[in-house]
Design a protein around this motif. Structure first.
Motif, PDB file in Angstrom:
ATOM      1  N   MET A   1      46.696  28.049  14.824  1.00 52.89           N
ATOM      2  CA  MET A   1      46.094  29.077  14.932  1.00 52.89           C
ATOM      3  C   MET A   1      45.096  29.446  13.848  1.00 52.89           C
ATOM      4  SD  MET A   1      48.272  32.994  13.818  1.00 52.89           S
ATOM      5  CE  MET A   1      49.359  32.414  15.164  1.00 52.89           C
ATOM      6  N   HIS A   2      44.009  30.204  13.861  1.00 53.55           N
ATOM      7  CA  HIS A   2      43.073  30.361  12.889  1.00 53.55           C
ATOM      8  C   HIS A   2      43.765  30.867  11.620  1.00 53.55           C
ATOM      9  CE1 HIS A   2      39.386  31.820  11.350  1.00 53.55           C
ATOM     10  NE2 HIS A   2      38.646  31.036  11.891  1.00 53.55           N
ATOM     11  N   LYS A   3      43.052  30.697  10.709  1.00 54.80           N
ATOM     12  CA  LYS A   3      43.943  31.120   9.372  1.00 54.80           C
ATOM     13  C   LYS A   3      43.481  32.561   9.200  1.00 54.80           C
ATOM     14  CE  LYS A   3      43.485  26.757   7.102  1.00 54.80           C
ATOM     15  NZ  LYS A   3      42.736  25.911   6.011  1.00 54.80           N
ATOM     16  N   ILE A   4      42.518  33.011   9.612  1.00 59.05           N
ATOM     17  CA  ILE A   4      42.448  34.416   9.620  1.00 59.05           C
ATOM     18  C   ILE A   4      43.499  35.204  10.499  1.00 59.05           C
ATOM     19  CG2 ILE A   4      40.738  36.402  10.503  1.00 59.05           C
ATOM     20  CD1 ILE A   4      39.875  35.322   7.739  1.00 59.05           C
ATOM     21  N   GLY A   5      43.598  34.717  11.789  1.00 59.69           N
ATOM     22  CA  GLY A   5      44.724  35.129  12.504  1.00 59.69           C
ATOM     23  C   GLY A   5      46.120  35.249  11.906  1.00 59.69           C
ATOM     24  N   MET A   6      46.446  34.149  11.079  1.00 66.34           N
ATOM     25  CA  MET A   6      47.682  34.196  10.319  1.00 66.34           C
ATOM     26  C   MET A   6      47.784  35.406   9.442  1.00 66.34           C
ATOM     27  SD  MET A   6      47.973  29.960   9.690  1.00 66.34           S
ATOM     28  CE  MET A   6      49.245  30.492   8.467  1.00 66.34           C
ATOM     29  N   ALA A   7      46.609  35.560   8.716  1.00 69.77           N
ATOM     30  CA  ALA A   7      46.561  36.785   7.738  1.00 69.77           C
ATOM     31  C   ALA A   7      46.945  38.150   8.654  1.00 69.77           C
ATOM     32  CB  ALA A   7      45.261  36.824   6.936  1.00 69.77           C
ATOM     33  N   ILE A   8      46.078  38.309   9.638  1.00 66.61           N
ATOM     34  CA  ILE A   8      46.205  39.385  10.578  1.00 66.61           C
ATOM     35  C   ILE A   8      47.747  39.515  10.928  1.00 66.61           C
ATOM     36  CG2 ILE A   8      45.582  40.664  12.752  1.00 66.61           C
ATOM     37  CD1 ILE A   8      42.603  39.329  12.383  1.00 66.61           C
ATOM     38  N   ARG A   9      48.121  38.558  11.337  1.00 73.36           N
ATOM     39  CA  ARG A   9      49.478  38.605  11.961  1.00 73.36           C
ATOM     40  C   ARG A   9      50.629  38.978  10.866  1.00 73.36           C
ATOM     41  NH1 ARG A   9      52.141  37.277  16.175  1.00 73.36           N
ATOM     42  NH2 ARG A   9      50.573  35.880  17.124  1.00 73.36           N
ATOM     43  N   GLU A  10      50.356  38.287   9.790  1.00 74.57           N
ATOM     44  CA  GLU A  10      51.153  38.629   8.541  1.00 74.57           C
ATOM     45  C   GLU A  10      51.084  40.240   8.038  1.00 74.57           C
ATOM     46  OE1 GLU A  10      53.828  37.589   7.162  1.00 74.57           O
ATOM     47  OE2 GLU A  10      53.838  39.209   5.360  1.00 74.57           O
ATOM     48  N   SER A 108      52.885  47.715  -2.038  1.00 74.97           N
ATOM     49  CA  SER A 108      52.206  46.930  -3.176  1.00 74.97           C
ATOM     50  C   SER A 108      51.789  45.615  -2.392  1.00 74.97           C
ATOM     51  CB  SER A 108      52.911  46.698  -4.629  1.00 74.97           C
ATOM     52  OG  SER A 108      52.932  48.055  -5.136  1.00 74.97           O
ATOM     53  N   GLY A 109      52.792  45.149  -1.775  1.00 76.19           N
ATOM     54  CA  GLY A 109      52.640  43.682  -0.979  1.00 76.19           C
ATOM     55  C   GLY A 109      51.687  43.965   0.140  1.00 76.19           C
ATOM     56  N   VAL A 110      51.746  44.964   0.909  1.00 73.36           N
ATOM     57  CA  VAL A 110      50.788  45.230   2.215  1.00 73.36           C
ATOM     58  C   VAL A 110      49.512  45.476   1.534  1.00 73.36           C
ATOM     59  CG1 VAL A 110      50.140  47.167   3.771  1.00 73.36           C
ATOM     60  CG2 VAL A 110      52.575  46.367   3.359  1.00 73.36           C
ATOM     61  N   SER A 111      49.146  46.030   0.188  1.00 76.30           N
ATOM     62  CA  SER A 111      47.883  46.281  -0.386  1.00 76.30           C
ATOM     63  C   SER A 111      47.634  44.765  -0.629  1.00 76.30           C
ATOM     64  CB  SER A 111      48.012  46.956  -1.611  1.00 76.30           C
ATOM     65  OG  SER A 111      47.128  47.124  -2.318  1.00 76.30           O
ATOM     66  N   LEU A 112      48.194  43.746  -1.244  1.00 76.99           N
ATOM     67  CA  LEU A 112      47.552  42.584  -1.325  1.00 76.99           C
ATOM     68  C   LEU A 112      47.299  41.793   0.047  1.00 76.99           C
ATOM     69  CD1 LEU A 112      50.328  41.367  -4.177  1.00 76.99           C
ATOM     70  CD2 LEU A 112      47.833  42.031  -4.490  1.00 76.99           C
ATOM     71  N   ASP A 113      48.040  42.239   0.836  1.00 71.59           N
ATOM     72  CA  ASP A 113      47.811  41.713   2.272  1.00 71.59           C
ATOM     73  C   ASP A 113      46.138  42.005   2.893  1.00 71.59           C
ATOM     74  OD1 ASP A 113      50.226  40.224   2.218  1.00 71.59           O
ATOM     75  OD2 ASP A 113      51.121  41.410   3.735  1.00 71.59           O
ATOM     76  N   TRP A 114      46.081  43.366   2.666  1.00 72.99           N
ATOM     77  CA  TRP A 114      44.638  44.038   2.867  1.00 72.99           C
ATOM     78  C   TRP A 114      43.710  43.240   2.157  1.00 72.99           C
ATOM     79  CZ3 TRP A 114      43.743  45.764   7.262  1.00 72.99           C
ATOM     80  CH2 TRP A 114      44.439  46.802   7.926  1.00 72.99           C
ATOM     81  N   GLU A 115      43.969  43.132   0.708  1.00 70.95           N
ATOM     82  CA  GLU A 115      42.845  42.511  -0.120  1.00 70.95           C
ATOM     83  C   GLU A 115      42.593  40.948   0.389  1.00 70.95           C
ATOM     84  OE1 GLU A 115      41.490  44.291  -2.721  1.00 70.95           O
ATOM     85  OE2 GLU A 115      40.112  42.655  -2.813  1.00 70.95           O
ATOM     86  N   VAL A 116      43.669  40.112   0.660  1.00 70.50           N
ATOM     87  CA  VAL A 116      43.292  38.978   1.348  1.00 70.50           C
ATOM     88  C   VAL A 116      42.627  38.870   2.781  1.00 70.50           C
ATOM     89  CG1 VAL A 116      44.684  36.977   2.152  1.00 70.50           C
ATOM     90  CG2 VAL A 116      45.510  37.809   0.112  1.00 70.50           C
ATOM     91  N   LEU A 117      43.065  39.801   3.563  1.00 66.27           N
ATOM     92  CA  LEU A 117      42.090  39.844   4.754  1.00 66.27           C
ATOM     93  C   LEU A 117      40.926  40.339   4.620  1.00 66.27           C
ATOM     94  CD1 LEU A 117      42.725  39.743   7.927  1.00 66.27           C
ATOM     95  CD2 LEU A 117      43.117  42.060   7.818  1.00 66.27           C
ATOM     96  N   ALA A 118      40.727  41.341   3.761  1.00 62.64           N
ATOM     97  CA  ALA A 118      39.372  41.742   3.342  1.00 62.64           C
ATOM     98  C   ALA A 118      38.249  40.581   2.805  1.00 62.64           C
ATOM     99  CB  ALA A 118      39.183  42.918   2.480  1.00 62.64           C
ATOM    100  N   GLN A 119      38.995  39.749   1.916  1.00 61.77           N
ATOM    101  CA  GLN A 119      38.243  38.676   1.447  1.00 61.77           C
ATOM    102  C   GLN A 119      37.818  37.452   2.433  1.00 61.77           C
ATOM    103  OE1 GLN A 119      36.858  38.165  -1.789  1.00 61.77           O
ATOM    104  NE2 GLN A 119      37.863  40.278  -2.053  1.00 61.77           N
ATOM    105  N   GLY A 120      38.859  37.484   3.348  1.00 58.68           N
ATOM    106  CA  GLY A 120      38.581  36.324   4.524  1.00 58.68           C
ATOM    107  C   GLY A 120      37.551  36.997   5.466  1.00 58.68           C
ATOM    108  N   ALA A 121      37.524  38.305   5.556  1.00 62.52           N
ATOM    109  CA  ALA A 121      36.790  38.958   6.552  1.00 62.52           C
ATOM    110  C   ALA A 121      35.283  38.634   6.086  1.00 62.52           C
ATOM    111  CB  ALA A 121      36.918  40.275   6.750  1.00 62.52           C
ATOM    112  N   GLN A 122      35.107  38.836   4.790  1.00 65.27           N
ATOM    113  CA  GLN A 122      33.785  38.748   4.067  1.00 65.27           C
ATOM    114  C   GLN A 122      33.280  37.300   4.081  1.00 65.27           C
ATOM    115  OE1 GLN A 122      34.075  40.403   0.071  1.00 65.27           O
ATOM    116  NE2 GLN A 122      32.048  41.226   0.391  1.00 65.27           N
ATOM    117  N   ALA A 123      34.284  36.540   3.917  1.00 64.05           N
ATOM    118  CA  ALA A 123      33.738  34.972   3.878  1.00 64.05           C
ATOM    119  C   ALA A 123      33.152  34.473   5.293  1.00 64.05           C
ATOM    120  CB  ALA A 123      35.006  34.277   3.459  1.00 64.05           C
TER     121      ALA A 123
END
Length: 161
Positions: A1-10, A108-123
């Motif tokens: 699974m693509h790592k972005i996919g893992m972030a989306i799933r989480e 707060s944890g979900v907020s961090l997950d959104w931040e991680v996903l946004a960074q990945g999407a930007q990359a």
């Protein structure tokens, strides 16, 4: 699974959990009308996030449910009755503090997950995914801020009374 996919799933899993937390809190504190109605309103944001993440996840080969898992059923009825019974005692204040602490930590944890996903999407330059993160993350921050503000207000009232 693509790592972005893992972030989306989480994130899908954690938004699902947050929506359930908000709905359970609403049911448990039915006698507190502000908590009851506001928690339901905030849960709708997470429910929409679950739907949006399931849809964008298809682009990454993910098959996730667009609906939040409904765990309210019988448990919700029991919690509702319990809330009504406890509404006449002091104990609900402590229960509300515990629920708000739990909600704040999860949001707060979900907020961090959104931040991680946004960074990945930007990359990877996925504008659709970045747009989703930019649209949903502020709502998650609002959920956390509400829990924190309500916790401050409630703690003073409960601990001093």
């Amino acid at each position: 699974m693509h790592k972005i996919g893992m972030a989306i799933r989480e994130l899908h899993r954690s938004e699902n959990q947050l929506a359930g937390d908000l709905l359970r809190m609403s049911d448990r504190h039915r006698t507190d009308h502000e908590v009851y109605h506001l928690a339901r309103d905030l849960a709708r944001w997470s429910q929409q996030h679950v739907t949006d993440l399931a849809r964008v996840g298809r682009d990454y080969g993910l098959r996730m449910d667009e609906q939040v898992r409904d765990e309210s059923g019988l448990l919700g009825s029991v919690e509702q009755r319990t809330a009504e019974l406890l509404g006449r005692r002091r104990q609900p204040g402590l229960l509300l503090i515990a629920d708000l602490r739990h909600l704040y930590r999860n949001a707060s944890g979900v907020s961090l997950d959104w931040e991680v996903l946004a960074q990945g999407a930007q990359a990877i330059r996925d504008r659709q995914l970045l747009g989703l993160a930019q649209r949903c993350h502020p709502q998650t921050l609002r959920q956390a801020r509400w829990a924190n503000a309500k916790l401050k207000e409630t703690s003073a009232q409960v601990l001093v009374s």
